[in-house]
Design an enzyme around this catalytic site. Structure first.
Site, PDB file in Angstrom:
ATOM      1  N   TYR A  33     130.512  28.870 -10.588  1.00 27.73           N
ATOM      2  CA  TYR A  33     130.554  29.424  -9.431  1.00 27.73           C
ATOM      3  C   TYR A  33     131.032  30.845  -9.324  1.00 27.73           C
ATOM      4  O   TYR A  33     131.421  31.323 -10.517  1.00 27.73           O
ATOM      5  CB  TYR A  33     131.914  28.435  -8.807  1.00 27.73           C
ATOM      6  CG  TYR A  33     133.138  28.754  -9.169  1.00 27.73           C
ATOM      7  CD1 TYR A  33     133.707  28.253 -10.602  1.00 27.73           C
ATOM      8  CD2 TYR A  33     134.109  29.567  -8.373  1.00 27.73           C
ATOM      9  CE1 TYR A  33     135.058  28.719 -10.793  1.00 27.73           C
ATOM     10  CE2 TYR A  33     135.420  29.718  -8.884  1.00 27.73           C
ATOM     11  CZ  TYR A  33     135.834  29.320 -10.044  1.00 27.73           C
ATOM     12  OH  TYR A  33     137.022  29.650 -10.487  1.00 27.73           O
ATOM     13  N   LYS A 149     132.725  31.194 -16.129  1.00 24.61           N
ATOM     14  CA  LYS A 149     133.331  30.756 -14.653  1.00 24.61           C
ATOM     15  C   LYS A 149     132.726  29.433 -14.518  1.00 24.61           C
ATOM     16  O   LYS A 149     131.910  29.264 -13.429  1.00 24.61           O
ATOM     17  CB  LYS A 149     132.964  31.969 -13.688  1.00 24.61           C
ATOM     18  CG  LYS A 149     134.204  31.931 -12.430  1.00 24.61           C
ATOM     19  CD  LYS A 149     133.980  32.993 -11.628  1.00 24.61           C
ATOM     20  CE  LYS A 149     134.944  32.914 -10.395  1.00 24.61           C
ATOM     21  NZ  LYS A 149     136.223  32.812 -10.583  1.00 24.61           N
ATOM     22  N   GLU A 182     145.820  34.707 -18.998  1.00 25.08           N
ATOM     23  CA  GLU A 182     145.461  35.113 -17.441  1.00 25.08           C
ATOM     24  C   GLU A 182     146.289  34.202 -16.522  1.00 25.08           C
ATOM     25  O   GLU A 182     147.021  33.072 -17.228  1.00 25.08           O
ATOM     26  CB  GLU A 182     144.136  34.965 -17.214  1.00 25.08           C
ATOM     27  CG  GLU A 182     143.319  33.750 -17.437  1.00 25.08           C
ATOM     28  CD  GLU A 182     141.704  33.999 -17.178  1.00 25.08           C
ATOM     29  OE1 GLU A 182     141.545  34.743 -16.610  1.00 25.08           O
ATOM     30  OE2 GLU A 182     141.183  33.153 -17.952  1.00 25.08           O
ATOM     31  N   LEU A 207     138.565  35.169 -18.361  1.00 19.03           N
ATOM     32  CA  LEU A 207     137.506  35.595 -17.464  1.00 19.03           C
ATOM     33  C   LEU A 207     137.509  37.105 -17.087  1.00 19.03           C
ATOM     34  O   LEU A 207     138.548  37.643 -16.684  1.00 19.03           O
ATOM     35  CB  LEU A 207     137.603  34.823 -15.909  1.00 19.03           C
ATOM     36  CG  LEU A 207     136.193  35.091 -14.933  1.00 19.03           C
ATOM     37  CD1 LEU A 207     135.213  34.383 -15.485  1.00 19.03           C
ATOM     38  CD2 LEU A 207     136.758  34.753 -13.705  1.00 19.03           C
TER      39      LEU A 207
END
Ligand code: PDD
Length: 285
Positions: A33, A149, A182, A207
């Site tokens: 996505y 992702k 993250e 990411l």
């Protein structure tokens, strides 16, 4: 006004926007996505998001259902049909519909494509950025390819829920070595006591955020120094400022990590300057 979603070639009223029960996204999270910010009715950094989408698909051997250019047209059309001024557009591509079997379908199937958009509350987001947010830390128990992702976001979902249950807004993942990787849906940045910015190098453990990439240009323009490297939770506790970056929040100050106050507990000057400077480097179109 009724919401419209794009599903496999058709613009449909929300209530009619459906995918098949044997879609591999539904069965296996076998898909990817993108989330793009919309400002003034325009896609922000659409080109870069579509480039990353292409890479994610390539890593999973899912073919592009149409060209990046055509995907851009669909995204803009969904934004327009939903009359989004400020908000986000969401695009999802899965490997398609096939009888449930872990291996890729033997026969060529058409990837499923869904695009939706929604308005965000600008005043609320600005108020949040003025106050800054609290985060908690959780073990990074995700798979080894979070640079793709994918829609497989269960650890991220659980992390965010843990944050809310502990009275915080978001969660940071910390790996087995005490390294902050993250946030649940954003990249993490620190400003050290000497004013240097630090963010984790982009490897398979994070990411590579589009906001992150664009922010490097803003940092350079502001004459600041940045280091792309691993940093620990202890480094974060000692930081002068901290913030997270993502397409939906851009630069969002973090003023508390677990039970530690960061800096003086208010969004810092570097964070505020970068939140502003970001706009000069984002591509609208
Ligand atoms: N999340 N890291 C993770 C795990 C993310 O999910 C995201 C984006 C980012 C930041 O990437 P970008 O700057 O390209 O938005 C980093 C989106 C916004 C989401 O899942 O809603």
């Amino acid at each position: 006004m009724s919401r419209i979603a794009y599903v496999n070639g058709r613009y449909l009223p929300f209530a009619k926007a459906k995918v098949h029960v044997e879609d591999r996204g539904y069965q296996f999270s076998d898909g990817v996505y993108e989330v793009c910010e919309v400002r003034g009715g325009q896609l922000i950094d659409g080109r870069r998001h579509l480039e990353r989408l292409k890479r994610s698909l390539g890593e999973l051997n899912i073919r592009m259902p149409m060209s990046a250019r055509a995907l851009g047209v669909v995204m803009r059309e969904v934004v327009a049909r939903n009359r989004i001024g400020y908000g986000i557009v969401y695009l999802q591509i899965t490997r398609g519909v096939a009888r449930r079997d872990h291996a890729f379908p033997a026969n060529e199937v058409r990837p499923s494509l869904v695009v939706t958009a929604r308005t965000l509350n600008k005043a609320r987001n600005e108020a949040l950025a003025e106050r800054g947010i609290a985060v908690v830390t959780v073990p990074d128990n995700r798979w080894g390819r979070v640079d793709i992702k994918t829609i497989g976001l269960l650890p991220n979902v659980l992390a965010r829920q843990t944050a809310l249950e502990r009275g915080a807004r978001d969660a940071w993942f910390v790996d087995a070595h005490g390294i902050v990787t993250e946030a649940s849906s954003a990249n993490v940045w620190l400003v050290t006591s000497d004013g240097t910015l630090i963010t984790r190098h982009a490897d398979n453990a994070i990411l590579r955020g589009i906001t992150r990439t664009v922010l490097f240009d803003a940092i350079r323009a502001e004459g600041l120094t940045v280091e792309e490297r691993a940093f620990t939770l202890q480094d974060a506790y000692r930081a002068r400022e901290a913030f997270i970056t993502s397409a939906s929040q851009i630069v969002l100050p973090v003023v508390r990590v677990d039970d530690r106050v960061i800096g003086d507990g208010k969004p810092g000057p570097v964070t505020i300057a970068l939140r502003r400077a970001y706009r000069r480097f984002a591509e609208a179109g």
